[in-house]
Scaffold this motif. Structure first.
Motif, PDB file in Angstrom:
ATOM      1  N   UNK A 216       0.958  -1.299   0.027  1.00 46.82           N
ATOM      2  CA  UNK A 216       0.079  -0.458  -0.075  1.00 46.82           C
ATOM      3  C   UNK A 216       0.870   1.413  -0.440  1.00 46.82           C
ATOM      4  N   UNK A 217       0.811   1.858  -1.542  1.00 45.47           N
ATOM      5  CA  UNK A 217       1.510   3.416  -0.918  1.00 45.47           C
ATOM      6  C   UNK A 217       0.881   4.741  -0.970  1.00 45.47           C
ATOM      7  N   UNK A 218       1.432   5.330   0.302  1.00 44.25           N
ATOM      8  CA  UNK A 218       0.655   6.693   0.131  1.00 44.25           C
ATOM      9  C   UNK A 218       0.411   7.791  -0.640  1.00 44.25           C
ATOM     10  N   UNK A 219      -0.388   8.197  -1.115  1.00 40.03           N
ATOM     11  CA  UNK A 219      -0.320   9.280  -2.448  1.00 40.03           C
ATOM     12  C   UNK A 219      -1.099  10.749  -2.318  1.00 40.03           C
ATOM     13  N   UNK A 220      -0.917  11.521  -2.246  1.00 39.72           N
ATOM     14  CA  UNK A 220      -1.942  12.989  -2.318  1.00 39.72           C
ATOM     15  C   UNK A 220      -2.212  13.473  -3.628  1.00 39.72           C
ATOM     16  N   UNK A 221      -3.513  13.277  -4.318  1.00 39.34           N
ATOM     17  CA  UNK A 221      -3.589  14.157  -5.030  1.00 39.34           C
ATOM     18  C   UNK A 221      -4.651  14.912  -4.916  1.00 39.34           C
ATOM     19  N   UNK A 222      -4.495  15.910  -5.644  1.00 44.50           N
ATOM     20  CA  UNK A 222      -5.236  17.278  -5.695  1.00 44.50           C
ATOM     21  C   UNK A 222      -6.802  16.948  -6.359  1.00 44.50           C
ATOM     22  N   UNK A 223      -7.466  18.024  -5.786  1.00 45.91           N
ATOM     23  CA  UNK A 223      -8.614  17.757  -6.151  1.00 45.91           C
ATOM     24  C   UNK A 223      -9.216  19.440  -6.147  1.00 45.91           C
ATOM     25  N   UNK A 224     -10.723  19.832  -6.762  1.00 46.52           N
ATOM     26  CA  UNK A 224     -11.185  21.090  -7.147  1.00 46.52           C
ATOM     27  C   UNK A 224     -11.483  21.683  -5.614  1.00 46.52           C
ATOM     28  N   UNK A 225     -11.221  22.782  -5.513  1.00 48.93           N
ATOM     29  CA  UNK A 225     -11.554  23.382  -4.068  1.00 48.93           C
ATOM     30  C   UNK A 225     -11.590  24.597  -4.569  1.00 48.93           C
ATOM     31  N   UNK A 226     -13.522  24.758  -3.999  1.00 47.85           N
ATOM     32  CA  UNK A 226     -14.295  26.159  -3.748  1.00 47.85           C
ATOM     33  C   UNK A 226     -13.808  26.338  -2.842  1.00 47.85           C
ATOM     34  N   UNK A 227     -13.701  28.493  -2.414  1.00 49.94           N
ATOM     35  CA  UNK A 227     -13.093  28.236  -1.483  1.00 49.94           C
ATOM     36  C   UNK A 227     -15.245  28.222  -0.989  1.00 49.94           C
ATOM     37  N   UNK A 228     -15.831  28.617  -1.599  1.00 51.63           N
ATOM     38  CA  UNK A 228     -17.359  29.684  -1.043  1.00 51.63           C
ATOM     39  C   UNK A 228     -18.160  28.318  -0.785  1.00 51.63           C
ATOM     40  N   UNK A 229     -17.884  26.814  -1.245  1.00 49.03           N
ATOM     41  CA  UNK A 229     -18.218  25.325  -0.960  1.00 49.03           C
ATOM     42  C   UNK A 229     -17.641  25.577   0.585  1.00 49.03           C
ATOM     43  N   UNK A 230     -16.301  25.551   1.054  1.00 46.13           N
ATOM     44  CA  UNK A 230     -16.094  24.667   2.114  1.00 46.13           C
ATOM     45  C   UNK A 230     -15.826  26.143   3.485  1.00 46.13           C
ATOM     46  N   UNK A 231     -15.728  27.531   3.507  1.00 45.83           N
ATOM     47  CA  UNK A 231     -15.584  28.246   3.948  1.00 45.83           C
ATOM     48  C   UNK A 231     -16.969  29.012   4.631  1.00 45.83           C
TER      49      UNK A 231
END
Length: 240
Positions: A216-231
């Motif tokens: 099993x390998x730990x990886x970092x994956x970019x995802x879309x991020x909208x500040x209006x959705x999360x803040x």
């Protein structure tokens, strides 16, 4: 009995006298209850979940959250200057069996470590150690290392790495094992014989534990991020 250090040096100036005095003052005033709850020192060996050739000595300093759940800080040695390299959570078999199947893959069994005597408690009287081993043989652990000391990193570079434990003979590096045995006065062969009586897991090692026998390998994956959705409304929208 110092643990072997790699050639990497942690950056920064030596601790100043003023800092030491300040630490002495704060330790007399503040509470360190979570750290003071640590009551066990376990020495074991971990390998990276995606590469069994990368094996490290791991000193666990553990405390109980309750009778069945332990949490451990992992250092690369037992000295005051040892580096905090990871954490491990330990649960008994019956709790592990309640975990979702995808989660089970992230946990490793302790049965072979205990029966093979490659998990031990330095300087502890044997009757006490054996009692603890009888308990640990029926547990599973989830471990992440943050500091890849085997690569000589001066600081904890990169992503947290999922770690696993050994499950059968022929996996652990014998030079690593011999080095630790010499420093802590442990004859692993003799200790193994003394642990033959220790029972195993009631249901046997679960087939999904220990990454299901895969890497099993730990990886970092970019995802879309909208500040209006999360803040929340009115929160500062500042991105660096």
């Amino acid at each position: 009995m110092a643990a072997p250090n790699n050639d990497s040096q942690v950056p920064g100036e030596p601790t100043a006298t003023g800092t030491s005095l300040l630490e002495t003052a704060t330790s007399a005033i503040q509470s360190f209850a979570p750290v003071n709850n640590i009551h066990q020192h376990l020495c074991a060996f971990h390998f990276y979940a995606d590469d069994m050739t990368r094996q490290v000595e791991a000193h666990h300093f553990c405390g109980h959250l309750n009778e069945e759940v332990r949490q451990c800080l992992i250092f690369d040695g037992p000295e005051k200057t040892s580096r905090l390299i990871g954490v491990e959570y330990i649960v008994p078999e019956h709790i592990f069996l309640t975990l979702p199947d995808e989660e089970k893959k992230l946990w490793h069994s302790h049965l072979f470590e205990v029966k093979g005597a490659i998990l031990f408690m330095p300087r502890l009287p044997r009757p006490i150690e054996l009692h603890e081993m009888e308990i640990l043989s029926k547990t599973y652990g989830k471990t992440y290392h943050f500091w890849q000391v085997d690569k000589g990193h001066p600081l904890p570079f990169g992503l947290p790495q999922l770690m696993m434990a050994f499950t059968r003979d022929g996996q652990i590096d014998q030079d690593l094992l011999h080095n630790v045995g010499q420093r802590f006065g442990v004859d692993f062969k003799k200790e193994r014989e003394k642990r033959e009586y220790i029972p195993g897991l009631v249901h046997g090692v679960h087939p999904l534990a220990n990454a299901g026998g895969k890497g099993l390998k730990t990886v970092l994956r970019e995802v879309p991020l909208s500040p209006d959705d999360v803040l929340p409304p009115g929160a500062a929208r500042v991105f660096v």
